[in-house]
Design a protein around this motif. Structure first.
Motif, PDB file in Angstrom:
ATOM      1  N   HIS A 147      -6.425   4.439  -1.244  1.00  0.00           N
ATOM      2  CA  HIS A 147      -5.282   3.760  -1.866  1.00  0.00           C
ATOM      3  C   HIS A 147      -4.716   2.702  -0.925  1.00  0.00           C
ATOM      4  O   HIS A 147      -4.427   1.564  -1.344  1.00  0.00           O
ATOM      5  CB  HIS A 147      -4.202   4.781  -2.227  1.00  0.00           C
ATOM      6  N   LEU A 148      -4.565   3.068   0.336  1.00  0.00           N
ATOM      7  CA  LEU A 148      -4.051   2.117   1.325  1.00  0.00           C
ATOM      8  C   LEU A 148      -5.024   0.953   1.531  1.00  0.00           C
ATOM      9  O   LEU A 148      -4.619  -0.206   1.649  1.00  0.00           O
ATOM     10  CB  LEU A 148      -3.796   2.828   2.657  1.00  0.00           C
ATOM     11  N   GLU A 149      -6.289   1.284   1.552  1.00  0.00           N
ATOM     12  CA  GLU A 149      -7.318   0.282   1.843  1.00  0.00           C
ATOM     13  C   GLU A 149      -7.456  -0.746   0.722  1.00  0.00           C
ATOM     14  O   GLU A 149      -7.705  -1.933   0.976  1.00  0.00           O
ATOM     15  CB  GLU A 149      -8.656   0.995   2.083  1.00  0.00           C
ATOM     16  N   ARG A 150      -7.283  -0.287  -0.528  1.00  0.00           N
ATOM     17  CA  ARG A 150      -7.478  -1.166  -1.676  1.00  0.00           C
ATOM     18  C   ARG A 150      -6.226  -1.957  -2.049  1.00  0.00           C
ATOM     19  O   ARG A 150      -6.290  -2.855  -2.897  1.00  0.00           O
ATOM     20  CB  ARG A 150      -7.937  -0.346  -2.885  1.00  0.00           C
ATOM     21  N   ALA A 151      -5.110  -1.606  -1.484  1.00  0.00           N
ATOM     22  CA  ALA A 151      -3.852  -2.282  -1.834  1.00  0.00           C
ATOM     23  C   ALA A 151      -3.848  -3.714  -1.325  1.00  0.00           C
ATOM     24  O   ALA A 151      -4.598  -4.088  -0.420  1.00  0.00           O
ATOM     25  CB  ALA A 151      -2.673  -1.505  -1.252  1.00  0.00           C
ATOM     26  N   GLY A 193       0.798  -1.226   0.000  1.00  0.00           N
ATOM     27  CA  GLY A 193       0.000   0.000   0.000  1.00  0.00           C
ATOM     28  C   GLY A 193       0.827   1.272   0.000  1.00  0.00           C
ATOM     29  O   GLY A 193       0.359   2.328  -0.438  1.00  0.00           O
ATOM     30  N   ALA A 194       2.060   1.188   0.490  1.00  0.00           N
ATOM     31  CA  ALA A 194       2.919   2.377   0.532  1.00  0.00           C
ATOM     32  C   ALA A 194       3.438   2.760  -0.839  1.00  0.00           C
ATOM     33  O   ALA A 194       3.840   3.906  -1.064  1.00  0.00           O
ATOM     34  CB  ALA A 194       4.083   2.142   1.491  1.00  0.00           C
ATOM     35  N   LEU A 195       3.438   1.807  -1.783  1.00  0.00           N
ATOM     36  CA  LEU A 195       3.943   2.091  -3.133  1.00  0.00           C
ATOM     37  C   LEU A 195       2.941   2.953  -3.893  1.00  0.00           C
ATOM     38  O   LEU A 195       1.763   2.624  -3.991  1.00  0.00           O
ATOM     39  CB  LEU A 195       4.182   0.789  -3.894  1.00  0.00           C
ATOM     40  N   GLY A 196       3.424   4.056  -4.462  1.00  0.00           N
ATOM     41  CA  GLY A 196       2.569   4.943  -5.237  1.00  0.00           C
ATOM     42  C   GLY A 196       1.631   5.792  -4.407  1.00  0.00           C
ATOM     43  O   GLY A 196       0.745   6.465  -4.961  1.00  0.00           O
TER      44      GLY A 196
END
Length: 400
Positions: free
Chosen positions: A216-220, A161-164
């Motif tokens: 973004h974090l949640e969907r990673a 999740g940290a990527l992008g």
């Protein structure tokens, strides 16, 4: 070294150099060949000293042969290859290539006309200092890229999740986030409200809403958990600290580069080039240097920069191939400038697009553009004038 009428000429070659030593009256003292290795070059210098040679003429102004001569305290004069070709007729040659004749032509021309030439010299200390700083910065940037790749590989496993999440992986906000939330487990504590408060406390100014970043974090993909996740979190913290240290050192060196570049007499030439930027212009200046005698023609500069092809001939067969033998650091600086120039100069873009239209691949098209630019840069450099699109219009047309 004491001034002497004895001179020498060296016909440079890849493996075997032809050498001719002439006395002050033009008589040949010695003819011999030298292999291209350190021991043979030292022996050559010893023979020069024994014969009383004070001046040496050679076709190119770079490489181990020239460096050995300069280190020995000899005055070195560069004579362009095409000038030697024209001089052969002066000595009764039909213009055919002959290594021993060319060595004699170099020596005798130096004996008769050398008083009008300027000897090769080392670059000034200011240029050497700038070159050292630019190369150090490049090394640190490459090291930072390597560490960033390691960080990315680690996050792909431990915390996808940290990527992008943010625009740049080496930005202060990205590094601050990873330092505070090095694992997916620690980031799970976040909510949209908590993330918003943390972003404001970190001084985030990216313009993306906390809710969007949270999604973004949640969907990673889920990251690791347990002992391995903790271990990889420690790895993330270590890599983040390394990147921050490297970035700080790069910024410090860039400040020194700016100081040296602004004070350099040739700054106005390279800073005037389109889309050069401070670092790019300083690197180009540092790698070309300030000794005009080293590159008596733009062809000499293009060859050392790897911007012109190499021609190989065997009998009647002639082949044009990529030039592998060149100054890699100079080539890197020239190609980087050429690649950037097409984005800010209409003429440069046209040269590049015409090369692509002829079927050239991107690297080849950039080399063609670099060769065209070298004609202009060399002229500005020798005339000690800044580049001007209005002044250099005709030159740009001829260079294309």
């Amino acid at each position: 070294m004491q001034e002497s009428g004895v001179v020498a000429g060296i016909d440079w070659a890849a493996e075997l150099h032809a050498v001719c030593i002439l006395g002050g009256d033009g008589g040949v003292i010695e003819h011999f060949d030298v292999t291209h290795d350190s021991q043979a070059l030292r022996v050559m210098v010893s023979r020069f000293r024994k014969a009383g040679v004070a001046k040496v003429a050679i076709e190119r102004g770079d490489g181990p042969v020239v460096q050995v001569l300069i280190d020995a305290g000899l005055a070195v004069f560069v004579v362009p290859s095409r000038q030697i070709k024209a001089l052969r007729t002066r000595y009764g040659s039909a213009g055919n290539k002959d290594d021993r004749l060319d060595a004699y032509v170099l020596a005798d021309t130096l004996r008769t006309d050398g008083h009008r030439w300027r000897p090769l010299r080392e670059d000034h200390p200011e240029t050497k200092a700038l070159r050292a700083m630019c190369r150090a910065r490049k090394d640190l940037v490459e090291t930072r890229v390597q560490v960033m790749n390691q960080l990315r590989a680690n996050l792909e496993l431990a915390f996808p999740g940290a990527l992008g999440l943010f625009s740049r992986p080496d930005s202060p906000i990205t590094l601050a986030f990873l330092r505070r939330f090095p694992t997916a487990a620690k980031a799970a504590w976040l909510s949209p409200a908590r993330l918003d408060r943390w972003l404001r406390s970190a001084g985030y100014s990216g313009g993306i809403a906390a809710q969007t970043l949270y999604r973004h974090l949640e969907r990673a993909a889920p990251g690791l958990d347990g002992v391995e996740a903790e271990a990889r979190g420690e790895i993330t913290i270590g890599l983040v600290a390394t990147i921050e240290t490297l970035s700080a050192e790069i910024a410090r060196i860039e400040a020194q580069i700016r100081k040296l570049f602004d004070a350099h007499p040739d700054q106005k030439i390279f800073a005037s080039l389109p889309r050069s930027g401070m670092v790019r212009a300083a690197t180009l200046l540092a790698e070309i240097g300030d000794c005009r005698e080293r590159f008596p023609t733009d062809d000499a500069l293009a060859a050392l920069a790897g911007a012109s092809p190499s021609t190989r001939q065997s009998g009647k067969h002639e082949q044009t191939v990529f030039r592998w033998s060149c100054n890699k650091k100079l080539r890197g600086a020239v190609m980087d400038f050429a690649n950037g120039s097409r984005l800010g100069d209409e003429w440069a873009m046209q040269v590049y697009q015409r090369a692509i239209a002829r079927g050239c691949r991107h690297p080849h098209a950039i080399r063609i553009l670099a060769r065209a630019w070298i004609r202009i840069i060399w002229r500005c450099w020798h005339d000690e004038i800044p580049f001007s699109p209005q002044v250099h219009t005709s030159r740009k047309l001829s260079a294309a």
